[in-house]
Design an enzyme around this catalytic site. Sequence first.
Site, PDB file in Angstrom:
ATOM      1  N   THR A 185    -114.270  77.602 -54.628  1.00  0.00           N
ATOM      2  CA  THR A 185    -112.953  77.876 -55.187  1.00  0.00           C
ATOM      3  C   THR A 185    -112.965  77.502 -56.656  1.00  0.00           C
ATOM      4  OG1 THR A 185    -112.169  75.673 -54.705  1.00  0.00           O
ATOM      5  CG2 THR A 185    -111.781  77.355 -53.036  1.00  0.00           C
ATOM      6  N   GLU A 330    -110.414  80.478 -49.462  1.00  0.00           N
ATOM      7  CA  GLU A 330    -110.474  79.806 -48.163  1.00  0.00           C
ATOM      8  C   GLU A 330    -110.092  80.734 -47.009  1.00  0.00           C
ATOM      9  OE1 GLU A 330    -109.123  78.699 -50.914  1.00  0.00           O
ATOM     10  OE2 GLU A 330    -109.390  76.541 -51.175  1.00  0.00           O
ATOM     11  N   LYS A 440     -89.534  70.879 -62.722  1.00  0.00           N
ATOM     12  CA  LYS A 440     -88.439  70.067 -62.206  1.00  0.00           C
ATOM     13  C   LYS A 440     -87.573  69.608 -63.377  1.00  0.00           C
ATOM     14  CE  LYS A 440     -87.440  67.140 -58.361  1.00  0.00           C
ATOM     15  NZ  LYS A 440     -87.972  66.346 -57.249  1.00  0.00           N
ATOM     16  N   TRP A 445     -85.327  72.355 -59.143  1.00  0.00           N
ATOM     17  CA  TRP A 445     -86.548  73.127 -59.334  1.00  0.00           C
ATOM     18  C   TRP A 445     -86.279  74.440 -60.055  1.00  0.00           C
ATOM     19  CZ3 TRP A 445     -90.829  70.589 -58.640  1.00  0.00           C
ATOM     20  CH2 TRP A 445     -90.908  69.574 -57.671  1.00  0.00           C
TER      21      TRP A 445
END
Lengths: 545, 545
Positions: A185, A330, A440, A445
């Site tokens: 990855t 993955e 944030k 958010w």
Amino acid sequence: MDSLMMDYQLTLTGILRRAKEVYPERELVTRLEDGSLHRYTYGEFYQRVLKLMQVLRAQGVKPGDRVATFAWNHARHLELYFAVPCLGAVLHTLNIRLFPDQLSYIAEHAEDQIIFADSNLLSQLEEVQDELKTVRQFVVMDDSGTLPETTLSPVAEYESLLAAQEAVEAFPDLNEQAPAAMCYTSGTTGNPKGVVYSHRALYLHSMCACMNDVLAIKEADVILPMTSMFHANCWGIPYAAVMTGAKMVFPGPNPHSAELVDLIEREKVTFCSGVPTIWNMLYQYLQTNPRNVSSLSNIVCGGSAVPKSLMQKFDETYGVTITQLWGMTELTPLGTVSQLKNDMMEWGADEQYAMRGKQGVPVPGVEVRILDNDGKPQPWDGESIGELCVRGPWVASAYYNNPASAASFTEDGWFRTGDVATMDTRSFMQIADRTKDLIKSGGEWISSVEMENALMAHPDILEAAVVARPDDQWDERPMAYVVPVEGAGDRLTDEVLYDFLLEHFAKWQVPYKGDYRVIDAVPKTSVGKFDKKVLRQQYLESRAS
Amino acid sequence: MDSLMMDYQLTLTGILRRAKEVYPERELVTRLEDGSLHRYTYGEFYQRVLKLMQVLRAQGVKPGDRVATFAWNHARHLELYFAVPCLGAVLHTLNIRLFPDQLSYIAEHAEDQIIFADSNLLSQLEEVQDELKTVRQFVVMDDSGTLPETTLSPVAEYESLLAAQEAVEAFPDLNEQAPAAMCYTSGTTGNPKGVVYSHRALYLHSMCACMNDVLAIKEADVILPMTSMFHANCWGIPYAAVMTGAKMVFPGPNPHSAELVDLIEREKVTFCSGVPTIWNMLYQYLQTNPRNVSSLSNIVCGGSAVPKSLMQKFDETYGVTITQLWGMTELTPLGTVSQLKNDMMEWGADEQYAMRGKQGVPVPGVEVRILDNDGKPQPWDGESIGELCVRGPWVASAYYNNPASAASFTEDGWFRTGDVATMDTRSFMQIADRTKDLIKSGGEWISSVEMENALMAHPDILEAAVVARPDDQWDERPMAYVVPVEGAGDRLTDEVLYDFLLEHFAKWQVPYKGDYRVIDAVPKTSVGKFDKKVLRQQYLESRAS
């Protein structure tokens, strides 16, 4: 009572043999470095894979050994995609865009024994060759079939090795659980992590990719993979193409828009994969260099959120649907696909784009949950957010040789993607943000992805990235970086951008005037995703200086 | 090194859960006995499957127990398709067209413990109930939800049992190798033989059926299975449909052409499966009762060779392609599918029909060989014939509890189909004949299937069967039985038929004048295939008398 079905192992050998038996006449085309096109059939491909397996045997490759590639997209790379796993060894695709220290870390961590490298990429390997301690052989792939000058050693040349071998049809009996391939990855934090694919995972993933509601790959397709073969099995497209006998067109070394568009036109490409950035570039190119791309019937796009504006451009200009995917290394990598459901075909354009802008429904074989911080599944109401967790037969169960692996899995065995997402009432998944990409502000958010999508719908904006900057009062505030379309840079003032965003977001969410930057390009990771880490770093450095 | 993929089991539970999670809104429609339509969603279906699993638990059903159905195609049957295997028990679909002694033989051989039976089929079970020694419970399925009068005992009623249970989401962890279903072959010789399917086989078969070059089943499809759910998993269509969220339309009890056509028109059916005989009847019906069947986009047809004339009728009248399949109970059942390859789309009509008249290329997952009497693989040249042998993850490895099983498999594990076939240079398989259906005349083989196809292309002929009769001089000679289209019987004289066949066959191959019979219908087996055994028997009896 026991079931009485054959104990037939799902291996890449079965996929390879099928191409030779059922589609020996179908073609594989590669754009060579000199711009000419090389073409041969699956029948010839098969014979060369057999020879390549003999080459590997002669090199002493044993089951489980890692054999790496360092290469562009071409037919030789596809030969390695099969010869290495069908021998029982493990194909490790090295990312040619990595920094030297990452490259050597990964090759050593994987214990690569042989590296098959393109002749035009040798300098990158030469730079780190002293660090490649496990590598005992380099094999250079060059269109001319000659060995260029190199400090790599010991080194051999691909075509000469093949020419010295006979095509011997000798396949070892492989268990479907045997390792077939691995890929690291390209995370933006920490060391790269290795995923080890089984034959079974790649076989099932190929079947899935050919399903009508997934990628719908079929024999009649002419497939141009603009995604890299060194990244996440090239989205699984090569294996699926060979399984179903689709014609493939490989773009070869370092393709730009001009070459890609040329291949689409000349080979009548029907199916094409790529990240949004590539499609954006291709569209821009076509605006000033019109070509006939009417053969395209299926564009699949992922890697980062696909902006509505991009889908709209291809719908309106070329009448071709961009289908959004979501996947991860993955996941081999397919996770979700955003195909409109039957009843949505009757919807208005805006509603359709709203759904197509999401990452879509889980593909058959992949199960999805969104979990809150306590691991509690959240409702699929389109609003509740949580960490996206998945499981399925082609999902990683651990990272290779990595003690920190367990943190990426729930106790009951689901893979924690690190993405924050919603699932709506129609089972469409939408990535809100990577956990670390949420902003944030004052305890609330802000989704950077939503804001980027909004900005990219502006006619003067080619790409946009929104990141958090530290703020004394609100903890974090959004910063917007925009790449203008050609000649539009002057028009993208803070006032214009601020007012534009106010149409779509609450005032407290919109970046302050002074928090906009016009840039030439959004920094990208080695696989073409926005690299926000770099933008955050640049911001901090600009404040410090 | 080991692969690092999740140990995710491929079970019908995964298919069931996907339908509920991803397609809860999609519909399942059933034509009831009174002609009305019942409809509910996959979401509701799922809840009822959960209740049915509780019913089975309450009945003491244990993993591996055989639970049988004796039923038409309807949504309750689909509930059993999932509830029984998802509990770990084995769904045994009994063929409702069997003779009493076959029925009792099969139910006893399989050791069925519970039989779920349609109320309109009870008399057949009552007739053999004394022989059903292993059965400890009958459950009657009736649209009214009431128990009809019956001598079966002990007996309960389906809807009452469900109503007494809660929907509890408790799925046992199943291994994908666990038995899920069984079905007996309806061979024309010897005792029926049982095939035991695993969850894995059914899961993989479902993925295969949804692949674009196979059946291409998708969410947007509206599927009317005219093939029986008691036969070979209804060609695997129900499991594939649920996997991909397709809408299903079940024809219910004893459907005739009028009802089937009505369902196609009302529900806008896109995908429909059936044997050639059914499609022939449907076509005849539509000629005198025109209806709008323009929603049909994919007709799949198999069970016996699909005559060119039938494909042509649907092409020319309705613009819908009939795709020929070949399969067997032992193959779950998909083996080959006759989709034209990309380059064949440019061919002329005759060449296309010649390919579509073959049984097609092996589907992904199924490998094919044709072996001569010594077990030697024959070349794929379109001429060399041999016994068709197959292997794959959904191919039987043995018959249930059958000492003669081994004779059906080669020493290296291929299933011997008993069909004689050719493979051509484009990898299209063509069944020449069942070994026993070949006619050996003067030491040379005559293919009855080819002759039947030729006859069925005659405008006055609806169906045709060609069988061998004993002959003193030539050992065997062909006999032709033809079913005329309405009103054409008188025109089908021996002279006409003889001359017609002479256009297509060598003179020594054509049946003598005197060896033609005009009949009302070709006798069929319980699954709709031509039953030539009966014709041969009739011939011998007519000679004896």
